[in-house]
Write a protein that holds these residues in place. Structure first.
Motif, PDB file in Angstrom:
ATOM      1  N   GLY A 165     -33.309  -3.907  33.799  1.00 49.12           N
ATOM      2  CA  GLY A 165     -32.967  -4.093  32.265  1.00 49.12           C
ATOM      3  C   GLY A 165     -33.930  -3.489  31.417  1.00 49.12           C
ATOM      4  O   GLY A 165     -34.669  -2.299  31.790  1.00 49.12           O
TER       5      GLY A 165
ATOM      6  N   SER B 179     -37.513  -9.782  23.304  1.00 51.92           N
ATOM      7  CA  SER B 179     -36.236 -10.025  23.866  1.00 51.92           C
ATOM      8  C   SER B 179     -36.036  -9.066  25.232  1.00 51.92           C
ATOM      9  O   SER B 179     -36.859  -8.310  25.420  1.00 51.92           O
ATOM     10  CB  SER B 179     -34.812  -9.636  23.033  1.00 51.92           C
ATOM     11  OG  SER B 179     -35.177  -8.031  22.708  1.00 51.92           O
ATOM     12  N   HIS B 180     -35.234  -9.572  26.182  1.00 53.31           N
ATOM     13  CA  HIS B 180     -34.780  -8.801  27.170  1.00 53.31           C
ATOM     14  C   HIS B 180     -33.443  -8.689  27.424  1.00 53.31           C
ATOM     15  O   HIS B 180     -32.652  -9.718  27.458  1.00 53.31           O
ATOM     16  CB  HIS B 180     -35.754  -9.626  28.619  1.00 53.31           C
ATOM     17  CG  HIS B 180     -35.509  -8.933  29.960  1.00 53.31           C
ATOM     18  ND1 HIS B 180     -36.254  -7.834  30.079  1.00 53.31           N
ATOM     19  CD2 HIS B 180     -34.581  -9.475  30.906  1.00 53.31           C
ATOM     20  CE1 HIS B 180     -35.790  -7.541  31.469  1.00 53.31           C
ATOM     21  NE2 HIS B 180     -34.796  -8.388  31.757  1.00 53.31           N
ATOM     22  N   SER B 181     -33.085  -7.745  27.876  1.00 51.30           N
ATOM     23  CA  SER B 181     -31.687  -7.214  28.145  1.00 51.30           C
ATOM     24  C   SER B 181     -31.582  -7.084  29.722  1.00 51.30           C
ATOM     25  O   SER B 181     -31.912  -6.074  30.155  1.00 51.30           O
ATOM     26  CB  SER B 181     -31.044  -6.354  27.274  1.00 51.30           C
ATOM     27  OG  SER B 181     -31.086  -5.246  27.611  1.00 51.30           O
ATOM     28  N   THR B 183     -29.688  -6.379  33.096  1.00 53.78           N
ATOM     29  CA  THR B 183     -28.439  -5.818  33.648  1.00 53.78           C
ATOM     30  C   THR B 183     -28.093  -6.907  34.721  1.00 53.78           C
ATOM     31  O   THR B 183     -28.538  -6.927  35.674  1.00 53.78           O
ATOM     32  CB  THR B 183     -28.593  -4.610  34.110  1.00 53.78           C
ATOM     33  OG1 THR B 183     -29.458  -3.656  33.224  1.00 53.78           O
ATOM     34  CG2 THR B 183     -27.490  -3.618  34.578  1.00 53.78           C
TER      35      THR B 183
END
Ligand SMILES: Cc1cc2nc3c(=O)[nH]c(=O)nc-3n(C[C@H](O)[C@H](O)[C@H](O)COP(=O)(O)OP(=O)(O)OC[C@H]3O[C@@H](n4cnc5c(N)ncnc54)[C@H](O)[C@@H]3O)c2cc1C
Ligand SMILES: Nc1ncnc2c1ncn2[C@@H]1O[C@H](COP(=O)(O)O)[C@@H](O)[C@H]1O
Lengths: 252, 316
Positions: A165, B179-181, B183
């Motif tokens: 990510g 923040s971390h997004s 997948t």
């Protein structure tokens, strides 16, 4: 704010490289050379910060043989203000490069270093992190976005492309940032800029003006071509493909 | 000789690549310790203790929650002395931390190690894998990042290793997590999957890229993409496979609508079987493909999915 961008001259990424017959390295004779693509992205990031009024000057540094000056001129034409060439023909490890850059940082006192995440020749992906460690500065590696905090221009918000990510962090300047591909699309230099670049200051320094010892602590013994894959088969129909997967390869 | 292996984890699970890194470490010595630095990472420490290692060192503190290089590197530096080697996976995590550690210890780093010849000599790919260099380190302590796909994984141990808490607290200064997004995907993880379907720009649009997802699902495969597909916004960035993305080595790779630029091939050429579907007979991907299907993907892929489905139904 002053930004320092280290830049490496590498074989152009379109070139199909050839290993020298004696296994000592890669043939660079008559081969097209370019600025490492990640470093072009770093220059573009710095130029954009200048256009936003955040940065006032951009210094380029390249370490290596005489021809680095061509790459530095090309970088100056993209919008940098001045350049430093550290002239050496010795093979350089990322640690030696980072150690030299550390001394350049101590002399130039930039607020931020923007380097490429990796040089596409050695594919090390080390110099930025090492430089940050040597300086004890924060690091934001693999940057795909750099935002300057509205209320405090000494803080950058950086989005990092990581496995699984992306992560957004804030770093306090001075700091080291390394660029990933999606940070921006570098511009091309225009002819007037190329002309102007010829007259921008370029300082040449010799390694003995630094306290760094250029030692082959990481020694290249040989280089080889990887084993070639066996010649493939052309198929005509999807049915053939399924048959091969199932019967020849036993994969389904 | 002894190796300290830095664990990659998400505070809940150990990354599967650690077993391969341990396999690499064991080619040097059987005296291997693992360092787990994290926050509320007890489960990770327990998983690590089930691997055939001597000790698991655990630095469990809020300051290590996000795995920042700014404090993880100095933490490792305080522990480095007894070890001849320090290793981590050649992931964005390992590559962020190990070079910074090199700076603190005043030594170099061997990145992306694919072969260990002896305790000082290794092979690693350069020029996007178009050449392999053999290098020898003369440094007093040897730092490496290991390319997991190049090594067999170590077996689980019968006897749990001792877990040793480390109390050192080092605040990461000058860096703050925002923040971390992540997948998230129900598909297998790209770097360790047995079957991978990769899609390229030839899929034309985000909507049509669904065809690649469908093919992946009919094979139980992971999904990857080229840089061009990522740049076009078809999939998130961490799907990128290649020189500057993920390196994969599955049993089966199927590339659809991919030209086969060297930067992409760099990430797939250790796959056991490479299949390419492309309508341009001169596409360079055919040079590395074991099986090349010259076809329009928009007819071939649906047909393939259908045949795979029929097969599935027949066999049950
Ligand atoms: C520094 C650097 C690093 C890079 N790193 C990476 C990397 O890590 N990974 C990566 O992938 N790339 C990387 N690249 C980019 C790389 O050079 C290529 O641009 C990219 O891989 C091309 O992606 P593609 O094959 O999807 O697109 P294209 O090259 O555009 O190919 C599309 C293919 O689809 C085929 N096609 C089109 N329509 C159909 C159809 N209907 N049926 C069948 N076939 C069809 C075409 O014939 C063509 O061959 C990097 C580039 C640079 C400069
Ligand atoms: N010889 C060099 N001169 C100037 N900068 C360099 C040199 N080598 C590496 N760099 C910088 O460090 C980055 C990462 O390189 P590397 O760690 O070698 O993959 C590059 O993208 C450049 O920004």
């Amino acid at each position: 704010m002053k930004i320092l961008v280290p830049l490496k001259r590498v074989i152009d990424y379109h070139v199909r490289i050839k290993v020298k017959a004696d296994g000592s390295g890669i043939d660079t004779n008559q081969v097209k050379m370019s600025i490492n693509p990640f470093d072009e992205i770093a220059i573009e990031a710095a130029v954009q910060l200048k256009e936003q009024g955040i940065a006032h000057s951009i210094v380029l540094v390249s370490i290596g043989e005489d021809a680095c000056q061509e790459s530095l001129r090309a970088g100056l034409a993209l919008g940098a203000d001045c350049a430093i060439h550290i002239k050496t023909n010795s093979p350089l490890s990322p640690f030696v490069v980072a150690s030299l850059l550390k001394e350049v940082v101590e002399r130039e006192k930039p607020d931020c270093v923007i380097a490429g995440k990796q040089a596409i020749d050695g594919d090390h992906n080390q110099v930025g992190q090492m430089l940050a460690g040597l300086l004890n500065w924060p690091q934001a590696t693999f940057a795909s976005a750099i935002l300057v905090k509205q209320n405090n221009p000494r803080v950058f918000e950086v989005t990092r492309e990581v496995d699984g990510g992306s992560t957004t962090i804030e770093i306090d300047l001075p700091a080291v940032i390394t660029t990933d591909l999606r940070l921006n699309i570098p511009r091309y230099a225009t002819l007037p800029e190329l002309m102007k670049a010829k007259h921008k200051p370029l300082t040449v320094l010799m390694p003995d003006e630094f306290s760094v010892k250029i030692t082959p602590h990481i020694e290249r013994l040989s280089v080889r071509t990887p084993a070639a894959r066996k010649k493939g088969v052309r198929l005509k129909t999807v049915a053939e493909l399924v048959d091969v997967l199932k019967h020849t390869e036993g994969l389904l | 000789m002894s190796v300290l292996l830095l664990a990659e984890h998400n505070n809940q699970h150990l990354s599967t690549s650690m077993e391969n890194c341990l396999g690499a470490a064991q080619q040097i010595t059987n005296t291997v310790d693992i360092l787990v630095a994290g926050y509320q990472c007890g489960a990770v420490a327990k998983e690590a203790s089930e691997l055939p290692v001597r000790q698991v060192l655990v630095a469990d503190n809020l300051c290590y929650e996000y795995g920042f290089a700014e404090n993880t590197a100095p933490l490792i530096a305080t522990l480095a002395k007894p070890y001849s080697h320090i290793m981590a996976p050649a992931s964005t995590f390992g590559k962020d931390i190990i070079p910074r550690l090199g700076a603190l210890l005043g030594v170099g780093v061997l990145s992306d190690v694919i072969t260990i010849l002896d305790e000082r000599t290794i092979e690693r790919p350069i020029y996007a894998g178009n050449a392999i260099e053999t290098v020898k380190s003369h440094d007093p302590i040897i730092l490496m990042t290991i390319r997991p796909t190049a090594f067999q994984s170590a077996c689980k141990s019968t006897q749990p290793a001792e877990i040793i808490p480390i109390d050192t607290v080092i605040e990461a200064s000058g860096v703050h997590f925002c923040s971390h997004s992540a997948t998230t995907s129900k598909r297998p993880e790209l770097s360790s999957a047995q079957v991978v379907v990769c899609g390229g720009r030839g899929l034309k649009s985000k909507e049509q890229f669904a065809l690649a997802f469908e093919l992946a699902d009919s094979l139980g495969a992971a999904l990857g993409a080229t840089r061009a597909a990522v740049d076009a916004g078809f999939v998130p960035n961490d799907y990128q496979v290649g020189q500057t993305g993920k390196i994969i080595a599955p049993q089966l790779y199927i590339g659809i609508g991919i030209s086969g630029a060297i930067q992409h091939i760099a990430g797939i050429k250790d796959s056991k079987i490479i299949i390419a579907i492309n309508h341009d007979e001169n596409a360079p991907i055919f040079d590395v493909a074991d099986y090349g299907l010259l076809a329009d993907l928009f007819t071939a892929v649906p047909e393939l999915i259908q045949l795979l489905r029929d097969k599935g139904e027949k066999s049950c």
